[in-house]
Design a protein around this motif. Structure first.
Motif, short mmCIF file in Angstrom:
data_model
loop_
_atom_site.label_atom_id
_atom_site.label_comp_id
_atom_site.label_asym_id
_atom_site.label_seq_id
_atom_site.Cartn_x
_atom_site.Cartn_y
_atom_site.Cartn_z
N PHE A 17 45.65 -43.72 54.43
CA PHE A 17 46.41 -43.24 53.91
C PHE A 17 46.49 -42.83 52.38
N ARG A 18 44.93 -43.26 52.22
CA ARG A 18 44.12 -43.48 51.02
C ARG A 18 43.76 -41.29 50.36
N PRO A 19 44.25 -40.66 51.49
CA PRO A 19 43.81 -39.26 50.92
C PRO A 19 45.65 -39.07 50.44
N PHE A 20 46.80 -39.42 51.61
CA PHE A 20 48.28 -39.05 50.85
C PHE A 20 48.97 -39.63 50.13
N SER A 21 47.61 -41.20 49.59
CA SER A 21 47.84 -41.81 47.93
C SER A 21 48.36 -40.53 47.04
N ARG A 22 47.50 -39.64 47.05
CA ARG A 22 47.19 -38.83 45.88
C ARG A 22 48.98 -38.35 45.94
N TYR A 23 49.19 -37.79 46.85
CA TYR A 23 50.44 -37.14 47.21
C TYR A 23 51.96 -37.72 46.87
N VAL A 24 52.03 -38.97 47.08
CA VAL A 24 52.46 -39.84 46.28
C VAL A 24 53.43 -39.98 44.84
N ARG A 25 53.98 -39.52 44.49
CA ARG A 25 55.19 -39.04 43.54
C ARG A 25 56.12 -40.86 43.33
N TYR A 26 55.87 -41.74 41.85
CA TYR A 26 56.86 -42.63 41.84
C TYR A 26 57.06 -42.84 40.47
N ASP A 61 50.24 -51.19 45.90
CA ASP A 61 48.63 -51.51 45.06
C ASP A 61 48.42 -50.65 43.61
N ARG A 62 48.35 -48.84 44.62
CA ARG A 62 49.01 -47.83 43.56
C ARG A 62 49.02 -48.02 42.04
N ILE A 63 50.66 -48.38 42.20
CA ILE A 63 50.91 -48.66 41.01
C ILE A 63 50.66 -49.87 40.69
N CYS A 64 50.19 -50.83 41.21
CA CYS A 64 49.68 -51.74 39.96
C CYS A 64 48.64 -51.49 39.52
N SER A 65 47.23 -50.54 39.64
CA SER A 65 46.87 -50.19 39.51
C SER A 65 46.33 -49.21 38.29
N ARG A 162 57.02 -37.18 47.76
CA ARG A 162 57.30 -37.32 46.38
C ARG A 162 58.73 -37.88 45.30
N SER A 163 59.23 -38.65 46.53
CA SER A 163 60.25 -39.11 45.18
C SER A 163 60.14 -41.11 46.21
#
Length: 836
Positions: A17-26, A61-65, A162-163
């Motif tokens: 998931f880690r490489p995909f994490s930067r693709y996520v837009r929240y 986890d990414r949001i909290c970070s 992305r959403s």
């Protein structure tokens, strides 16, 4: 061993998931997240996710970070600590109620440890914002679902990464739930039940109910009880064959029904946010959205906004979508159903209605069935009670046709509660205001078309300041009906056309109530305040120091006498208010050795009246009090209260003021206290109140306040004088002719005095004043729509003259002396294009 394997799988999943994490837009709600959650740094945090899904955990986890919140860690067999927050899944909590697990043992231990407490934060992660449709292939593959397996979840992540919307609930106190229950097991069950319902409601509020295909909706309308009855009635009356009438009903249904599409919502949101709103507005100021989110957890929401511009419905849907709420289905005029806008708006939730249903029984039945279907399925709805955009900037009297349908449908269903949410919408500069001014002067309304849409592209090259959206206090419909509509629960039931006694009056009062709450949520924006002060200054010119001082007084008046807790005031200084308004409102600035001077004239002055009228109601009471001093310098407090009490019913009707008549004395005295504190009035030794000396700077503010309500009081005076004159003539007085005479008199007055406000002779304002005179018994309307005038009108007309300036009084009396009685039904409206 199982724990080791689970840990290895978790590490592998994280590596993937880690490489995909930067693709996520929240996007997170509420906003700003840290300020809204208000986490206690001295207590451990336990995040609860709605689904057992590691991808949701990784996003959390990414949001909290990113936002500096405590980062979640897998629970394991250890207590969460301040330095090691935990995360659990709702399905695991539901499972542990049925059988003992490692998690259930941990919770039991925590519950029995009296000094242990934690903040339980529910988090819903939505991949995409699509509720899906019941039979769509898209839903099977790409729409987010709590039942999605790992392969399907991968498709969901790729399609919707992305959403992503992360909805954080407010922290729940773990120890409080445990201590309030008789035992730990019951406390656990109660907490789990609260979390379960929270996630269900959060999902409904964010995504809305599952969508039906449009064809299914149309077919459902045609077999509804009301439509079938209308078809049978038309067939029985010989208006056509049954099959022909059925085809006509289908055409009506196709014309009306929305074709809601989340893909279209996403497209429009990106287009508006990225290309239109960022160019046109400096910002979109949204207030009260957190409360709407709370109400949406347990209510079906009906939005009832003010209507200033075609931008209104786009802005409201945009604000709701950005705030994590599902955009509503919107009742739109059929005039907007033109290519290419009509289809796009239909896919974004618009359903179309004709301007009038009169005489078309079948169309009425189909439209009513559609409204019933929306309410029954739990869709949020937005409609504009005014029926059309306000050309003057004032809130228009509500029309009750659609309101009645929605209220009836809402009360007949029992599955969910309904909240009517008033929405105040304002602009620093409304982009249609120039065309409104032309229409008020007699020009024909420009029909909406593709050609007009292309011409409107020039809007993108201009700046219109800020747009303001404020969600007011809702009317909880079922509770309101319990108080004001006796017997509704027994009468308004499914499959029945019966209505309780007084239903029509109930809807009318409810419409007035929502209008009051809309105006009580007014945003006193900088351009509105600048317009109030500048347009009420002599010759519409004022020095900078005086301008700033007057705006400061206006703000303090609103703080001391607010219409309600939802009213919004500028957070900046009066000087910053002036500096913001000057370029947007095109206020001229002239440098002078003794200080800068500001002024506005001609077309710009006319356009500014729209901003003034948006918030004029906020100054109705202090403006009336100040007006009493236009021809006097000393008044007793009782005389002021008497004067306000006499005119308050008319002000309340025109401006939708919130205070009932029996409270007007208290409100007036409170307003006097504020004006005394600000130095706008001074108390004499005998307790009478006098205006400041002319040399006192506060005198100019008091005079300005008096002129704010000057045109309104002149209209009242005109109507009373005309009625008194007609009573003396003792001739038959048709209402239509009298209203025309009022307009002609106002037009003539505007020409002779150089008025730049075309709404001064707006016929709807005279109609509203006449309705109030009828309500209070001074005028009676017969079945033939003729007017009978009470003799008391003579005294009212005489007293109303005292509210006018010497110039206005002289001009008005001379006009009445020279007018031709009864000319209103033959004389063409005056051409006012030559007025300044």
């Amino acid at each position: 061993m199982a724990g080791t394997i689970a840990g290895m799988l978790y590490a592998l999943a994280w590596a993937i998931f880690r490489p995909f994490s930067r693709y996520v837009r929240y996007r997170t709600i509420p906003t700003p997240l840290g300020d809204q959650l208000k986490l206690d740094p001295n207590k451990p945090v336990v995040y609860v996710l709605a689904t057992r899904d590691w991808s949701d955990l990784f996003v959390l986890d990414r949001i909290c970070s990113d936002l500096g919140l405590p980062r979640p860690a897998r629970t394991g067999a250890d207590f969460p600590t301040v330095n090691r927050p935990a995360v659990v899944y709702l399905p695991a909590l539901l499972e542990e109620r049925r059988q003992a697990t490692e998690l259930s043992t941990l919770i039991e231990t925590a519950a029995s440890t009296r000094d242990f407490d934690a903040q339980v934060v529910p988090v819903s992660v939505f991949w995409g914002r699509d509720p899906g449709s019941e039979t769509s292939l898209f839903r099977l593959l790409f729409a987010d679902s709590v039942q999605a397996g790992r392969i399907r979840k991968l498709f969901i992540m790729l399609a919707n990464g992305r959403s992503v919307l992360a909805n954080f609930g407010l922290p729940l106190p773990f120890r409080e739930y445990m201590d309030r229950a008789p035992n730990a097991a019951l406390g656990q069950r109660k907490l789990t039940r609260v979390l379960h319902f929270h996630f269900l409601r959060a999902r409904t509020a964010a995504l809305g109910p599952t969508l039906l295909r449009r064809q299914v909706v149309v077919d459902g309308l045609l077999v509804s009880h009301g439509v079938q009855a209308a078809i049978e009635a038309e067939a029985a009356s010989g208006e056509g064959k049954h099959s022909e009438i059925l085809r006509k009903a289908r055409r009506y249904a196709e014309e009306i029904a929305a074709d809601y599409s989340n893909a279209s919502i996403n497209l429009l949101e990106r287009f508006l946010g990225g290309m239109v709103f960022k160019r046109v507005f400096r910002d979109i100021d949204v207030r009260g959205l957190e409360r709407v989110r709370e109400w949406a957890q347990g209510h079906e929401i009906i939005y009832v906004p003010s209507h200033r511009s075609h931008a209104d419905y786009l802005l409201v849907s945009y604000a709701l979508y950005h705030g994590g709420l599902v955009p509503p289905h919107i009742a739109a005029g059929i005039n907007l159903n033109f290519w290419p806008v009509g289809g796009l708006l239909r896919r974004c939730g618009a359903f179309y209605m004709r301007r009038t249903f009169a005489g078309n029984r079948l169309y009425t039945a189909v439209f009513r069935a559609y409204v019933d279907a929306l309410i029954q399925r739990g869709y949020s709805i937005e409609f504009f009670p005014e029926g059309g955009r306000s050309r003057t900037g004032r809130l228009l009297a509500p029309k009750t046709g659609l309101m009645s349908m929605i209220v009836e449908a809402s009360l007949r269903q029992r599955s969910r509660k309904v909240a009517l949410v008033p929405v105040f919408i304002g602009y620093d500069k409304c982009w249609e205001v120039a065309s409104y001014s032309k229409e008020l002067r007699g020009a024909q309304k420009t029909k909406e078309s593709a050609d007009g849409l292309l011409k409107a592209g020039k809007i993108l090259s201009k700046s219109y300041g800020k747009a303001y959206i404020n969600f007011g206090e809702p009317v909880l419909l079922q509770d309101h009906a319990d108080r004001h509509l006796p017997g509704w629960r027994d009468t308004l039931v499914a499959d029945s056309d019966a209505k309780p006694e007084g239903f029509k009056r109930f809807v009318s009062d409810l419409a007035f109530e929502t209008a009051q709450r809309t105006n009580a949520a007014a945003v006193a924006n900088p351009n509105g305040l600048a317009a109030v002060a500048l347009l009420a200054s002599p010759q519409r010119v004022v020095s900078r120091d005086e301008f700033i001082e007057q705006i400061g007084h206006l703000i303090w008046l609103l703080k001391g006498l607010p219409l309600g807790p939802d009213q919004v005031l500028p957070e900046s200084s009066p000087a910053a208010v002036v500096d913001w308004a000057v370029p947007i409102a095109r206020i001229a600035r002239v440098s002078h050795p003794w200080g800068d001077v500001y002024g506005v004239a001609g077309r710009d002055a006319v356009l500014m009246t729209y901003n003034r009228n948006n918030i004029q109601h906020l100054f109705a009471i202090p403006g009336l009090i100040a007006n009493l001093y236009r021809t006097r310098w000393l008044l007793s407090e009782e005389a002021i209260v008497t004067g306000v009490r006499a005119l308050y019913p008319f002000l309340r009707t025109e401006f939708f003021l919130p205070w009932p008549a029996e409270e007007v004395e208290t409100v007036t005295r409170r307003c006097l206290d504020v004006m005394l504190q600000l130095g706008l009035l001074e108390r004499e030794d005998d307790h009478r109140l006098r205006r400041p000396e002319v040399t006192n700077p506060s005198y100019s503010t008091l005079s300005m306040l008096g002129r704010v309500m000057g045109e309104t009081l002149e209209r009242y005076c005109m109507t009373a004088l005309l009625l008194a004159d007609e009573r003396r003539n003792q001739q038959k007085l048709p209402r239509e002719r009298f209203e025309a005479d009022c307009r002609l008199l106002a037009e003539r007055m505007a020409l002779l005095t150089g008025r730049d406000a075309p709404e001064f002779f707006d016929k709807t304002l005279f109609r509203g004043y006449l309705n109030t005179l009828i309500d209070v018994g001074l005028v009676t309307e017969t079945a033939e729509r003729t007017l009978a005038v009470d003799a008391r009108i003579d005294r009212i007309a005489e007293r109303s003259l005292e509210l006018l300036s010497d110039e206005a009084r002289q001009t008005l009396l001379q006009l009445l002396q020279r007018r031709k009685p009864g000319s209103g039904d033959v004389e063409a409206p005056a051409d006012t294009n030559g007025s300044r």
